[in-house]
Write a protein that holds these residues in place. Structure first.
Motif, short mmCIF file in Angstrom:
data_model
loop_
_atom_site.label_atom_id
_atom_site.label_comp_id
_atom_site.label_asym_id
_atom_site.label_seq_id
_atom_site.Cartn_x
_atom_site.Cartn_y
_atom_site.Cartn_z
N GLY A 49 -27.88 26.33 -0.66
CA GLY A 49 -26.99 25.79 -1.68
C GLY A 49 -26.73 26.68 -2.86
N THR A 105 -24.91 29.49 -4.95
CA THR A 105 -23.52 29.95 -4.90
C THR A 105 -23.33 31.23 -5.69
OG1 THR A 105 -22.94 28.55 -6.78
CG2 THR A 105 -22.62 27.62 -4.58
N THR A 137 -14.36 26.26 -6.53
CA THR A 137 -15.66 25.70 -6.20
C THR A 137 -15.88 25.78 -4.69
OG1 THR A 137 -15.54 24.15 -8.06
CG2 THR A 137 -17.17 23.69 -6.34
N SER A 173 -18.26 24.79 -1.42
CA SER A 173 -19.23 23.81 -0.97
C SER A 173 -19.34 23.88 0.54
CB SER A 173 -18.83 22.40 -1.42
OG SER A 173 -17.58 22.04 -0.86
#
Length: 114
Positions: A55, A57, A68, A70
């Motif tokens: 997770g 970034t 963003t 994800s």
């Protein structure tokens, strides 16, 4: 055989938004990092954003605060939400998956123009 299928590119006006998706299918043993790169005409391919399996970034300075990244690890899918798009974001965007091997998508065109 591993396939990366990208979707979500298109034409948008400056200030608009797009969401890119990339679904990986096939025999991928392990995925360590999923990311998006882009290449504008006459320029080198550059990293836009990446996300690790844990997770974490990483973003290019030029997109921080606007894009963003994800992922859905269960679906081997990575997303890129792009807001406040600028003409300089115009490029072909490529999905990348790094596991035991390195895999690339076919690219999807993003054009930001009025």
């Amino acid at each position: 055989q591993v396939q990366l299928v990208e979707s979500g590119g298109g034409l948008v006006q400056p200030g608009g938004s797009l969401r890119l998706s990339c679904a990986a299918s096939g025999s991928i043993l392990s995925i360590y990092v999923m990311g998006w790169y882009r290449q504008a005409p006459g320029k080198q391919r550059e990293l836009v954003a990446a996300i690790t399996s844990g997770g974490s970034t990483n973003y290019a300075d030029s997109v921080k605060g606007r894009f963003t990244i994800s992922s859905d690890n269960a679906k081997n899918t990575v997303y890129l939400q792009m807001n406040s798009l600028k003409p300089e974001d115009t490029a072909v965007y490529y999905c990348n998956v790094q596991g035991v091997y390195d895999y690339w998508g076919q690219g999807t065109q993003v054009t930001v123009s009025s």
